[in-house]
Design a protein around this motif. Structure first.
Motif, short mmCIF file in Angstrom:
data_model
loop_
_atom_site.label_atom_id
_atom_site.label_comp_id
_atom_site.label_asym_id
_atom_site.label_seq_id
_atom_site.Cartn_x
_atom_site.Cartn_y
_atom_site.Cartn_z
N VAL A 231 0.82 -1.21 0.00
CA VAL A 231 0.00 0.00 0.00
C VAL A 231 0.85 1.26 0.00
O VAL A 231 1.99 1.28 0.47
CB VAL A 231 -0.94 0.05 1.23
N GLY A 232 0.25 2.33 -0.54
CA GLY A 232 0.74 3.68 -0.34
C GLY A 232 2.05 4.02 -1.02
O GLY A 232 2.55 3.31 -1.90
N THR A 233 2.60 5.13 -0.58
CA THR A 233 3.87 5.61 -1.12
C THR A 233 5.00 4.70 -0.67
O THR A 233 4.90 3.98 0.33
CB THR A 233 4.14 7.04 -0.63
N VAL A 234 6.10 4.75 -1.42
CA VAL A 234 7.28 3.97 -1.08
C VAL A 234 8.46 4.92 -0.88
O VAL A 234 8.42 6.08 -1.25
CB VAL A 234 7.62 2.93 -2.17
N SER A 235 9.53 4.39 -0.29
CA SER A 235 10.78 5.12 -0.17
C SER A 235 11.77 4.52 -1.15
O SER A 235 12.12 3.34 -1.06
CB SER A 235 11.33 5.03 1.25
N ARG A 236 12.22 5.34 -2.10
CA ARG A 236 13.19 4.87 -3.08
C ARG A 236 14.49 5.65 -2.96
O ARG A 236 14.49 6.88 -2.93
CB ARG A 236 12.65 5.03 -4.50
N GLU A 237 15.58 4.93 -2.86
CA GLU A 237 16.92 5.50 -2.89
C GLU A 237 17.73 4.68 -3.87
O GLU A 237 18.14 3.56 -3.57
CB GLU A 237 17.57 5.48 -1.50
N GLY A 238 17.93 5.21 -5.08
CA GLY A 238 18.61 4.44 -6.11
C GLY A 238 17.82 3.20 -6.45
O GLY A 238 16.63 3.27 -6.76
N GLY A 239 18.46 2.04 -6.34
CA GLY A 239 17.77 0.79 -6.62
C GLY A 239 17.09 0.17 -5.41
O GLY A 239 16.50 -0.90 -5.52
N SER A 240 17.16 0.84 -4.27
CA SER A 240 16.50 0.33 -3.06
C SER A 240 15.10 0.91 -2.95
O SER A 240 14.93 2.14 -2.91
CB SER A 240 17.32 0.72 -1.81
N VAL A 241 14.09 0.04 -2.91
CA VAL A 241 12.70 0.46 -2.75
C VAL A 241 12.14 -0.21 -1.50
O VAL A 241 12.14 -1.44 -1.39
CB VAL A 241 11.85 0.08 -3.98
N CYS A 242 11.67 0.62 -0.57
CA CYS A 242 11.09 0.12 0.67
C CYS A 242 9.59 0.36 0.66
O CYS A 242 9.14 1.46 0.31
CB CYS A 242 11.72 0.80 1.88
N ALA A 243 8.82 -0.65 1.03
CA ALA A 243 7.36 -0.58 0.92
C ALA A 243 6.72 -1.24 2.13
O ALA A 243 7.36 -1.96 2.91
CB ALA A 243 6.89 -1.26 -0.36
N ARG A 244 5.41 -0.98 2.28
CA ARG A 244 4.64 -1.56 3.38
C ARG A 244 3.62 -2.57 2.85
O ARG A 244 2.89 -2.29 1.89
CB ARG A 244 3.89 -0.47 4.15
N ALA A 245 3.57 -3.73 3.49
CA ALA A 245 2.50 -4.68 3.28
C ALA A 245 1.43 -4.40 4.33
O ALA A 245 1.72 -4.37 5.53
CB ALA A 245 3.00 -6.12 3.41
N PHE A 246 0.22 -4.15 3.90
CA PHE A 246 -0.87 -3.71 4.75
C PHE A 246 -0.98 -4.54 6.03
O PHE A 246 -1.17 -5.75 5.98
CB PHE A 246 -2.19 -3.76 3.98
N SER A 247 -0.81 -3.86 7.16
CA SER A 247 -1.00 -4.44 8.49
C SER A 247 -0.17 -5.71 8.72
O SER A 247 -0.54 -6.54 9.55
CB SER A 247 -2.49 -4.76 8.72
N ALA A 248 0.97 -5.82 8.00
CA ALA A 248 1.76 -7.04 8.14
C ALA A 248 3.24 -6.77 8.30
O ALA A 248 3.88 -7.32 9.21
CB ALA A 248 1.53 -7.95 6.93
N ALA A 249 3.82 -5.95 7.42
CA ALA A 249 5.27 -5.81 7.43
C ALA A 249 5.70 -4.57 6.67
O ALA A 249 4.94 -3.99 5.89
CB ALA A 249 5.92 -7.05 6.80
N VAL A 250 6.94 -4.16 6.92
CA VAL A 250 7.64 -3.21 6.05
C VAL A 250 8.93 -3.90 5.63
O VAL A 250 9.46 -4.76 6.35
CB VAL A 250 7.93 -1.87 6.75
N GLY A 251 9.42 -3.52 4.46
CA GLY A 251 10.64 -4.14 4.00
C GLY A 251 11.24 -3.40 2.83
O GLY A 251 10.61 -2.52 2.24
N CYS A 252 12.48 -3.74 2.49
CA CYS A 252 13.20 -3.11 1.39
C CYS A 252 13.62 -4.16 0.38
O CYS A 252 13.99 -5.28 0.75
CB CYS A 252 14.42 -2.35 1.90
N VAL A 253 13.57 -3.76 -0.89
CA VAL A 253 13.91 -4.66 -1.99
C VAL A 253 15.04 -4.04 -2.81
O VAL A 253 15.02 -2.84 -3.11
CB VAL A 253 12.68 -4.91 -2.88
N ASP A 254 16.02 -4.86 -3.17
CA ASP A 254 17.06 -4.47 -4.11
C ASP A 254 16.51 -4.72 -5.50
O ASP A 254 16.41 -5.86 -5.96
CB ASP A 254 18.32 -5.31 -3.86
N THR A 255 16.11 -3.64 -6.20
CA THR A 255 15.45 -3.82 -7.49
C THR A 255 16.42 -4.20 -8.60
O THR A 255 15.99 -4.66 -9.67
CB THR A 255 14.70 -2.54 -7.89
#
Length: 376
Positions: A231-255
């Motif tokens: 859900v919602g906005t994400v935080s992107r820094e270069g190839g790192s994208v951090c996102a939220r899974a609704f009511s479950a988790a937050v995490g970062c992905v190496d794109t």
């Protein structure tokens, strides 16, 4: 958080939709925490106000190329000069809106509640097409195309000049989906979309899946408890994208690799913001949380805004900015979450995360107020 189920045709038989009663509704018996006297560590001057008309989630402001794009629930879309608040253009699309605004500076796209994707250029309608399913996510306007994430978890691409459908990528859908804005952005030459609990990299030219990264696992004993959507906005820094899974988790992905760097349990329903070293989010109970971007370890958390229905944050420089359901804009220190300033609007809920245009901080309220401040 109150969640109600609605049976609605999304172009696929048997698909049900979950709609939030407010982006992060608060249980009725839990009163918002009282606010202390506003801090004055950081000074700012309100430089302009405007009004777009009464609005609602998931309609949120967006800044592109010095222009602020806003919309209201009845279908008015406007581009404002971010420095002055004056209209560059304002137009009605002739129907209530379900998602928007997406923009590239010249073109802007919205989606009506009748499933019509409407593309505007310089304040004039360029084309509209009917989508095969509803959408709650602002379209992505990029590279001469308009990309759409639909509620049945399909992604479509449309020609920015004509509206011709270029491709559609579908995946098997779970029986429940979330009636909330999802994740759709460009990272280099990759289209990144949130499909269920997976951050997915697509080839923007044909929709082919390049990689998938699972941020959260489905749990629970029934379909509602097992629902997991990004859900919602994400935080992107270069190839790192951090996102939220609704009511479950937050995490970062190496794109670049399509792999999960880390994932941590979290109970929020709004998006994230961040910088090179930290990621910030607001939980459903009003807690503001900071994680280390490198490994997901907790940096700090503050709970003095309990049950104030906070927006997603905006991280900029040495501050983190969040809005609440009473029209307050809270400016916190990125180092420890301490108060630095507070601004008032019209008393109605702030919609979406605050946005930044150059040095101008801007928010939109549920009553349609648009407010801008410049740091002193």
């Amino acid at each position: 958080m109150k969640i109600r189920t609605l049976a609605q045709a999304l172009g696929l038989a048997g698909v049900l939709m979950l709609a939030l009663s407010g982006c992060s509704s608060t249980p009725e018996k839990l009163k918002p925490a009282p606010l202390t006297a506003p801090a004055t560590v950081l000074g700012a001057t309100q430089i302009w106000t405007a009004n777009i008309g009464e609005s609602r989630e998931p309609l949120r402001p967006v800044v592109v190329g010095g222009r602020l794009f806003v919309a209201n629930a009845k279908g008015t879309v406007a581009a404002l000069d971010a420095d002055t608040g004056r209209d560059v253009w304002r137009v009605s699309v002739g129907g209530e809106l379900g998602a928007g605004v997406g923009a590239d500076g010249q073109s802007a796209a919205v989606i009506t509640r009748d499933n019509e994707l409407v593309n505007l250029r310089d304040g004039r309608e360029q084309w509209r097409v009917r989508l095969p399913a509803r959408s709650f996510t602002a379209p992505l306007v990029a590279g001469g195309r308009v990309f759409v994430l639909m509620a049945d978890r399909s992604v479509g691409a449309y020609d920015g000049s004509t509206g011709a459908r270029l491709w559609t990528q579908s995946r098997p859908g779970e029986p429940l989906v979330l009636g909330e804005g999802g994740v759709l952005l460009a990272v280099g030459n990759t289209l990144v979309a949130g499909l269920s609990a997976r951050l997915t990299g697509l080839d923007p030219s044909n929709g082919n899946v390049q990689w998938q990264a699972l941020l959260a696992s489905s749990r629970g004993t029934n379909e509602v408890e097992r629902l997991v959507d990004l859900v919602g906005t994400v935080s992107r820094e270069g190839g790192s994208v951090c996102a939220r899974a609704f009511s479950a988790a937050v995490g970062c992905v190496d794109t670049e690799r399509g792999t999960v760097a880390w994932s941590k349990p979290a109970k929020g329903s709004t998006g994230l913001s961040g910088d090179a070293t930290r990621v910030f989010g607001t939980e459903s109970d009003g807690t503001v949380q900071a994680w280390q971007r490198a490994n997901g370890e907790a940096a700090w958390r503050v709970d003095r805004f309990k049950f104030r229905e906070l927006t997603a944050p905006l991280a900029v420089g040495r501050v983190v900015v969040v809005g609440d359901n009473e029209g307050n804009v809270h400016v916190l220190s990125r180092e420890d979450g301490s108060d630095m300033a507070r601004f008032a609007t019209d008393g109605s809920a702030i919609l979406g995360a605050p946005v930044l245009a150059g040095q101008v901080l801007i928010v939109q309220t549920q009553k349609g107020g648009v407010y801008a401040w410049r740091p002193q």
